[in-house]
Design a protein around this motif. Structure first.
Motif, PDB file in Angstrom:
ATOM      1  N   LYS A   1      39.229 -53.575  52.049  1.00 32.83           N
ATOM      2  CA  LYS A   1      38.066 -52.712  51.783  1.00 32.83           C
ATOM      3  C   LYS A   1      36.915 -53.050  52.719  1.00 32.83           C
ATOM      4  O   LYS A   1      36.247 -52.165  53.250  1.00 32.83           O
ATOM      5  CB  LYS A   1      37.613 -52.866  50.335  1.00 32.83           C
ATOM      6  CG  LYS A   1      38.520 -52.219  49.333  1.00 32.83           C
ATOM      7  CD  LYS A   1      38.021 -52.451  47.917  1.00 32.83           C
ATOM      8  CE  LYS A   1      39.018 -51.975  46.891  1.00 32.83           C
ATOM      9  NZ  LYS A   1      38.594 -52.299  45.509  1.00 32.83           N
ATOM     10  N   PHE A   2      36.674 -54.353  52.933  1.00 31.47           N
ATOM     11  CA  PHE A   2      35.616 -54.795  53.827  1.00 31.47           C
ATOM     12  C   PHE A   2      35.854 -54.273  55.243  1.00 31.47           C
ATOM     13  O   PHE A   2      34.943 -53.764  55.889  1.00 31.47           O
ATOM     14  CB  PHE A   2      35.524 -56.323  53.823  1.00 31.47           C
ATOM     15  CG  PHE A   2      34.546 -56.872  54.805  1.00 31.47           C
ATOM     16  CD1 PHE A   2      33.190 -56.894  54.520  1.00 31.47           C
ATOM     17  CD2 PHE A   2      34.968 -57.361  56.039  1.00 31.47           C
ATOM     18  CE1 PHE A   2      32.280 -57.401  55.433  1.00 31.47           C
ATOM     19  CE2 PHE A   2      34.075 -57.863  56.959  1.00 31.47           C
ATOM     20  CZ  PHE A   2      32.718 -57.884  56.656  1.00 31.47           C
ATOM     21  N   CYS A   3      37.075 -54.408  55.731  1.00 35.04           N
ATOM     22  CA  CYS A   3      37.409 -53.950  57.093  1.00 35.04           C
ATOM     23  C   CYS A   3      37.185 -52.441  57.240  1.00 35.04           C
ATOM     24  O   CYS A   3      36.654 -51.987  58.236  1.00 35.04           O
ATOM     25  CB  CYS A   3      38.855 -54.283  57.433  1.00 35.04           C
ATOM     26  SG  CYS A   3      39.166 -56.025  57.729  1.00 35.04           S
ATOM     27  N   ILE A   4      37.589 -51.686  56.239  1.00 34.19           N
ATOM     28  CA  ILE A   4      37.445 -50.227  56.308  1.00 34.19           C
ATOM     29  C   ILE A   4      35.979 -49.820  56.244  1.00 34.19           C
ATOM     30  O   ILE A   4      35.522 -48.970  57.011  1.00 34.19           O
ATOM     31  CB  ILE A   4      38.268 -49.552  55.197  1.00 34.19           C
ATOM     32  CG1 ILE A   4      39.763 -49.744  55.480  1.00 34.19           C
ATOM     33  CG2 ILE A   4      37.922 -48.081  55.061  1.00 34.19           C
ATOM     34  CD1 ILE A   4      40.682 -49.322  54.353  1.00 34.19           C
ATOM     35  N   GLU A   5      35.213 -50.445  55.333  1.00 31.92           N
ATOM     36  CA  GLU A   5      33.804 -50.085  55.181  1.00 31.92           C
ATOM     37  C   GLU A   5      32.957 -50.519  56.371  1.00 31.92           C
ATOM     38  O   GLU A   5      32.145 -49.753  56.875  1.00 31.92           O
ATOM     39  CB  GLU A   5      33.242 -50.706  53.898  1.00 31.92           C
ATOM     40  CG  GLU A   5      33.773 -50.077  52.629  1.00 31.92           C
ATOM     41  CD  GLU A   5      33.320 -50.808  51.382  1.00 31.92           C
ATOM     42  OE1 GLU A   5      32.520 -51.762  51.483  1.00 31.92           O
ATOM     43  OE2 GLU A   5      33.777 -50.422  50.286  1.00 31.92           O
ATOM     44  N   LYS A   6      33.122 -51.752  56.823  1.00 35.50           N
ATOM     45  CA  LYS A   6      32.258 -52.292  57.879  1.00 35.50           C
ATOM     46  C   LYS A   6      32.772 -52.009  59.286  1.00 35.50           C
ATOM     47  O   LYS A   6      31.999 -51.730  60.186  1.00 35.50           O
ATOM     48  CB  LYS A   6      32.092 -53.810  57.713  1.00 35.50           C
ATOM     49  CG  LYS A   6      31.493 -54.214  56.402  1.00 35.50           C
ATOM     50  CD  LYS A   6      30.086 -53.726  56.265  1.00 35.50           C
ATOM     51  CE  LYS A   6      29.519 -54.209  54.930  1.00 35.50           C
ATOM     52  NZ  LYS A   6      28.230 -53.630  54.635  1.00 35.50           N
ATOM     53  N   GLY A   7      34.080 -52.103  59.486  1.00 31.39           N
ATOM     54  CA  GLY A   7      34.631 -51.961  60.829  1.00 31.39           C
ATOM     55  C   GLY A   7      35.299 -50.639  61.098  1.00 31.39           C
ATOM     56  O   GLY A   7      35.724 -50.375  62.214  1.00 31.39           O
ATOM     57  N   LYS A   8      35.426 -49.808  60.057  1.00 29.06           N
ATOM     58  CA  LYS A   8      36.105 -48.507  60.188  1.00 29.06           C
ATOM     59  C   LYS A   8      37.512 -48.664  60.745  1.00 29.06           C
ATOM     60  O   LYS A   8      37.985 -47.843  61.538  1.00 29.06           O
ATOM     61  CB  LYS A   8      35.295 -47.547  61.068  1.00 29.06           C
ATOM     62  CG  LYS A   8      33.880 -47.319  60.611  1.00 29.06           C
ATOM     63  CD  LYS A   8      33.809 -46.653  59.277  1.00 29.06           C
ATOM     64  CE  LYS A   8      32.362 -46.345  58.916  1.00 29.06           C
ATOM     65  NZ  LYS A   8      32.095 -46.482  57.521  1.00 29.06           N
TER      66      LYS A   8
END
Length: 157
Positions: A47-54
């Motif tokens: 979730k962090f990767c998708i939200e912050k790094g797209k």
């Protein structure tokens, strides 16, 4: 006398059958606990990767036979990492009563990063400036039990 021997053998076989099944059930119990905690932590990182790094993160390595560590014991994992790629080093414990610490070192012994607590896990993040060998050192600081170890990185080069 012969009937007594047959009875003793029968009782021993029955006791062995029950203890053997209990031991295998106990093994499944710790495996399930570690797997559930690992899956939950991986989802949090995803979730962090998708939200912050797209971008999605992929699971690069996972320890298939997690070790049993006693309080104070240390274990190391060594891997070669590409430059400028952020790597997520994840360590989960079997129970809440356990605490572990994660440290990342280069081949010369220089400390690259230390892990931080992420829910029920310990997470260290490092993006090497050059392709290098990274040593992940895990110390069981409180409690004893099994751990789960995984390494994630963003999808792509």
């Amino acid at each position: 006398m012969r009937g007594f021997k047959v009875l003793v053998i029968l009782v021993v076989l029955i006791v062995w059958a029950f203890t053997d099944s209990d031991l295998s059930y106990g093994q499944q119990a710790w495996q399930t606990r570690v797997a559930n905690r690992l899956a939950e932590s991986i989802q949090t990182i995803q979730k962090f990767c998708i939200e912050k790094g797209k971008v999605e993160c992929e699971l690069l390595e996972i320890e298939e036979n997690p070790p049993f560590l006693r309080q104070g014991q240390v274990i190391e994992y060594v891997g070669v990492r590409k430059r400028e790629v952020p790597y997520f080093y994840l360590v989960v414990t079997e129970t809440d009563a356990m605490t572990c610490e994660s440290y990342l070192f280069d081949s010369r012994g220089k400390l690259l990063a230390t892990g931080a607590v992420l829910k029920d896990a310990n997470l260290a993040i490092h993006a090497p400036e050059y392709t290098q060998k990274v040593i992940q050192r895990i110390k069981m600081s409180k409690g004893s039990g099994r751990i789960g170890v995984a390494i994630l990185a963003p999808v792509g080069d």
